[in-house]
Design an enzyme around this catalytic site. Structure first.
Site, PDB file in Angstrom:
ATOM      1  N   SER A  70       0.850  -1.182   0.000  1.00 41.63           N
ATOM      2  CA  SER A  70       0.000   0.000   0.000  1.00 41.63           C
ATOM      3  C   SER A  70       0.889   1.236   0.000  1.00 41.63           C
ATOM      4  CB  SER A  70      -0.878  -0.014   1.260  1.00 41.63           C
ATOM      5  OG  SER A  70      -1.477   1.242   1.506  1.00 41.63           O
ATOM      6  N   TYR A 104      -3.081  -0.540  10.069  1.00 40.36           N
ATOM      7  CA  TYR A 104      -2.962  -0.865   8.644  1.00 40.36           C
ATOM      8  C   TYR A 104      -1.581  -0.476   8.114  1.00 40.36           C
ATOM      9  CZ  TYR A 104      -4.201  -0.850   3.642  1.00 40.36           C
ATOM     10  OH  TYR A 104      -4.244  -1.079   2.293  1.00 40.36           O
TER      11      TYR A 104
END
Length: 262
Positions: A146, A159
């Site tokens: 990501s 995350y």
């Protein structure tokens, strides 16, 4: 350069969590490049619906229900796939979750759940399938990283920690397994046009305006943008590429401060 370098005919790809969104987009791209597709989910209902959607697009997908964080279940299903369908040549670790909670309000259970699914899950999948790939002296593993593997944002501490860890797991697996002709890479998507983002991808919506202005390419990513990346990293064209995170973000991470169009 010959297009045959990108041909995946005869290859089998397992894409975790590919029942919707970017996972389905990548699996579709791999299928169009010739690969046989295998998907998983923890929900039989979602899996059945996805298989029907693939079929409507002319793609036969094999589906299995199991939890990527359950090592025993992963091993049992991978063994079954290897015996009944064939060798898994490509693994795309796509399954993941995000919880948007400020640090001071986040329970340890929420933190641990995100890390378990987003980081431990890919470790288990790579460990189990990697043993087969090592025996065959061939394989491609792609971890869905990501932009949060590199930068932070408010309320996504768990995350970001998981995706940062996944970046380093990718590099370490690449280091350990290059000797076995296994390439391990990652993809870091930017902001993509999916059914989930459709409600906010409208002119005048604050987040839509932010993404358009902050992205040097001045647009959301399209599914084809991600398909090219996953096909490349799954194909012979990337046989000397390993330990790399390919950011498909329209230039966001290349830009410090405001983009030229902002």
């Amino acid at each position: 350069m010959s297009l045959s370098l990108f041909d995946l005919t005869g290859k089998r790809a397992l894409v975790t969590g590919a029942t919707h969104g970017l996972g389905m987009a990548m699996a579709t791209g791999l299928a169009k490049a010739g690969a046989e597709i295998i998907i998983n989910d923890i929900s039989q209902e979602k899996l059945d619906s996805a298989i029907q959607e693939y079929a409507a697009n002319g793609i036969k997908a094999h589906g299995f229900v199991f939890d990527v964080t359950d090592e025993a279940a992963v091993k049992a299903h991978v063994d079954k796939i290897e015996k009944e369908i064939g060798p898994i040549d490509i693994l795309v670790n796509n399954a993941g979750i995000i919880k948007r909670i400020p640090v001071v309000e986040m329970e340890v259970a929420d933190w641990e759940q995100v890390l378990k699914i987003d980081l431990t899950g890919p470790f288990i999948m790579a460990k189990v399938i990697g043993k087969y790939m090592i025996e065959r002296r061939a394989g491609k593993i792609i971890n869905m990283c990501s932009m949060m593997s590199e930068v932070g944002r408010n309320t996504v501490s768990a995350y970001a920690a998981a995706k940062g860890g996944l970046k380093m797991l990718t590099k370490n697996l690449a280091t350990e397994w290059a000797q076995f002709n296994i390439q391990v890479n990652g993809i870091g998507p930017g902001y993509f046009a999916t059914s989930q983002t459709a409600p906010i991808r409208v002119d005048g919506h604050p987040f839509n305006d932010f993404i358009i202005s902050r992205t040097p390419a001045a647009r959301w990513g399209e599914q084809e943008d991600l398909q090219g990346a996953v096909i490349f990293l799954s194909s012979k064209a990337s046989d000397f590429v390993s330990g790399h995170i390919l950011y498909v973000d329209g230039g966001i991470l290349a830009s410090l401060g405001k983009a030229a169009n902002e």
